[in-house]
Design an enzyme around this catalytic site. Structure first.
Site, PDB file in Angstrom:
ATOM      1  N   TYR A 119       0.820  -1.219   0.000  1.00  0.00           N
ATOM      2  CA  TYR A 119       0.000   0.000   0.000  1.00  0.00           C
ATOM      3  C   TYR A 119       0.851   1.264   0.000  1.00  0.00           C
ATOM      4  CZ  TYR A 119      -4.212  -2.728   0.181  1.00  0.00           C
ATOM      5  OH  TYR A 119      -5.225  -3.589  -0.161  1.00  0.00           O
ATOM      6  N   GLN A 152     -15.705   2.154  -5.277  1.00  0.00           N
ATOM      7  CA  GLN A 152     -15.022   1.025  -4.639  1.00  0.00           C
ATOM      8  C   GLN A 152     -13.523   1.310  -4.601  1.00  0.00           C
ATOM      9  OE1 GLN A 152     -16.855  -2.887  -6.293  1.00  0.00           O
ATOM     10  NE2 GLN A 152     -17.367  -1.274  -7.732  1.00  0.00           N
ATOM     11  N   HIS A 156     -14.734   1.058   0.085  1.00  0.00           N
ATOM     12  CA  HIS A 156     -13.626   0.183   0.479  1.00  0.00           C
ATOM     13  C   HIS A 156     -12.455   0.932   1.115  1.00  0.00           C
ATOM     14  CE1 HIS A 156     -15.223  -2.905  -2.683  1.00  0.00           C
ATOM     15  NE2 HIS A 156     -15.964  -2.841  -1.604  1.00  0.00           N
ATOM     16  N   GLY A 188     -16.745   1.123 -14.913  1.00  0.00           N
ATOM     17  CA  GLY A 188     -15.476   0.418 -14.687  1.00  0.00           C
ATOM     18  C   GLY A 188     -15.456  -0.506 -13.491  1.00  0.00           C
ATOM     19  N   SER A 228     -16.273  -4.683 -12.450  1.00  0.00           N
ATOM     20  CA  SER A 228     -16.657  -6.008 -12.928  1.00  0.00           C
ATOM     21  C   SER A 228     -17.927  -6.506 -12.227  1.00  0.00           C
ATOM     22  CB  SER A 228     -15.517  -6.996 -12.688  1.00  0.00           C
ATOM     23  OG  SER A 228     -15.202  -7.031 -11.307  1.00  0.00           O
TER      24      SER A 228
HETATM   25  N1  APR Z   1     -12.512   2.102 -18.638  1.00  0.00           N
HETATM   26  C1  APR Z   1     -13.585   1.515 -18.039  1.00  0.00           C
HETATM   27  N2  APR Z   1     -13.567   0.266 -17.548  1.00  0.00           N
HETATM   28  C2  APR Z   1     -12.423  -0.425 -17.679  1.00  0.00           C
HETATM   29  C3  APR Z   1     -11.264   0.111 -18.283  1.00  0.00           C
HETATM   30  C4  APR Z   1     -11.340   1.440 -18.783  1.00  0.00           C
HETATM   31  N3  APR Z   1     -10.304   2.054 -19.366  1.00  0.00           N
HETATM   32  N4  APR Z   1     -10.290  -0.836 -18.246  1.00  0.00           N
HETATM   33  C5  APR Z   1     -10.821  -1.903 -17.646  1.00  0.00           C
HETATM   34  N5  APR Z   1     -12.110  -1.667 -17.301  1.00  0.00           N
HETATM   35  C6  APR Z   1     -13.091  -2.538 -16.648  1.00  0.00           C
HETATM   36  C7  APR Z   1     -12.822  -4.018 -16.762  1.00  0.00           C
HETATM   37  O1  APR Z   1     -13.371  -4.528 -17.977  1.00  0.00           O
HETATM   38  C8  APR Z   1     -13.535  -4.584 -15.520  1.00  0.00           C
HETATM   39  O2  APR Z   1     -14.878  -4.918 -15.799  1.00  0.00           O
HETATM   40  O3  APR Z   1     -13.055  -2.254 -15.267  1.00  0.00           O
HETATM   41  C9  APR Z   1     -13.501  -3.393 -14.542  1.00  0.00           C
HETATM   42  C10 APR Z   1     -12.552  -3.582 -13.392  1.00  0.00           C
HETATM   43  O4  APR Z   1     -12.978  -4.660 -12.611  1.00  0.00           O
HETATM   44  P1  APR Z   1     -12.182  -5.101 -11.311  1.00  0.00           P
HETATM   45  O5  APR Z   1     -10.732  -5.143 -11.635  1.00  0.00           O
HETATM   46  O6  APR Z   1     -12.829  -6.337 -10.798  1.00  0.00           O
HETATM   47  O7  APR Z   1     -12.384  -3.884 -10.295  1.00  0.00           O
HETATM   48  P2  APR Z   1     -13.578  -3.562  -9.293  1.00  0.00           P
HETATM   49  O8  APR Z   1     -14.896  -3.970  -9.881  1.00  0.00           O
HETATM   50  O9  APR Z   1     -13.406  -2.147  -8.902  1.00  0.00           O
HETATM   51  O10 APR Z   1     -13.220  -4.507  -8.077  1.00  0.00           O
HETATM   52  C11 APR Z   1     -14.039  -4.466  -6.939  1.00  0.00           C
HETATM   53  O11 APR Z   1     -12.549  -5.871  -5.696  1.00  0.00           O
HETATM   54  O12 APR Z   1     -10.333  -6.377  -5.249  1.00  0.00           O
HETATM   55  C12 APR Z   1     -11.484  -5.787  -4.765  1.00  0.00           C
HETATM   56  O13 APR Z   1     -11.715  -4.141  -3.118  1.00  0.00           O
HETATM   57  C13 APR Z   1     -11.272  -4.351  -4.426  1.00  0.00           C
HETATM   58  O14 APR Z   1     -12.670  -2.428  -4.857  1.00  0.00           O
HETATM   59  C14 APR Z   1     -12.164  -3.635  -5.405  1.00  0.00           C
HETATM   60  C15 APR Z   1     -13.248  -4.645  -5.689  1.00  0.00           C
END
Ligand code: APR
Length: 234
Positions: free
Chosen positions: A59, A92, A110, A176, A178
């Site tokens: 971190y 998040q 988070h 953005g 998942s």
């Molecule tokens: N613009 C928009 N979306 C994007 C881009 C972009 N340039 N690049 C990637 N993505 C999308 C991906 O396709 C994916 O669906 O952003 C999403 C990211 O998903 P994750 O990596 O799973 O992130 P997130 O949903 O924020 O994760 C949730 O999981 O690890 C924990 O606590 C952590 O807050 C986090 C939580």
């Protein structure tokens, strides 16, 4: 005097993808590794208990990286939309790019990278800016400081407030994320049926979404600009 109509409420649920174009990596776009680490190694309460030094260093690096990152157009447009909507950001993300782009109401589900807290007492929170946290560094209660981040295995205390905001939304935008991590991923179910909803993600998502969602398969900067044009009728 003529009374101006109340602004409609826009709630944006943002995830790692909104900050990807600012150079911050998402969690699940690189084979389950986050900056070369297994997410459970660095972002879970078990990981912290196993190796607090590694977690602190991880971190510390994220904080240094954040200091040199800049908000992108997606963060900026969401802030500018406050001229037209009562905007509430539920993120998040642990970065501060929404605030630095000018958004006023930002709820960090988070936690936040720029804050530390006592391992013993979660209400003892300290602003640390971009400074490191060291092993052996304690707060006023004499307990080790840790990042003020909600890890896997921990409760998400702000989820009820986030749900309340989503229930009141006229417009809801997921940008953005998942949508695989709960409870945040379940927030769309709190949405009113007559609300307008958007999902912005270059890949879309693999989860079921109610039919009032407009899917914009674009990166955050392009997709949020498109959503703004739709909402403002350009
Ligand atoms: N613009 C928009 N979306 C994007 C881009 C972009 N340039 N690049 C990637 N993505 C999308 C991906 O396709 C994916 O669906 O952003 C999403 C990211 O998903 P994750 O990596 O799973 O992130 P997130 O949903 O924020 O994760 C949730 O999981 O690890 C924990 O606590 C952590 O807050 C986090 C939580």
């Amino acid at each position: 005097m003529e009374k101006t109509a109340a602004k409609k409420k826009l709630v944006a649920l943002t995830g790692a993808g909104v900050s990807a174009e600012s150079g911050l990596k998402t969690f699940r776009d690189s084979n389950g590794l986050w900056e070369n680490h297994d997410v459970m190694e660095v972002a879970s309460i078990e990981g912290w208990r196993r190796n607090p030094g590694l977690v602190l260093e991880f971190y510390n690096q994220r904080r240094r990286q954040l200091e040199s990152a800049q908000p992108n157009e997606a963060h900026k447009i969401l802030a500018e939309l406050e001229m037209y909507f009562d905007v509430y950001i539920v993120t998040q993300n642990v970065d501060n790019l929404h605030e630095r782009a000018g958004s006023i109401r930002v709820l960090h589900l988070h936690g936040e990278l720029t804050k530390a807290r006592s391992v013993q007492d979660e209400s003892r929170v300290y602003d640390i800016g971009y400074k490191d946290i060291a092993l052996g560094q304690t707060g006023e209660d004499g307990a080790q400081l840790r990042p003020n981040i909600v890890w896997f295995g921990e409760a998400v205390p702000l989820i009820l407030e986030a749900e309340r905001q989503v229930q009141g939304a006229d417009v809801f935008a997921v940008v953005g994320s998942s949508l695989v991590v709960y409870p945040a991923a379940g927030l769309a179910t709190a949405l009113r049926r007559d609300a307008r909803a958007f999902l912005i993600d270059p890949k879309g998502v693999d989860v079921f979404l109610p039919e009032n969602f407009t899917i914009i398969k674009e990166t955050a900067t392009r997709g949020v600009a498109k959503m703004r044009d739709i909402l403002l009728g350009h």
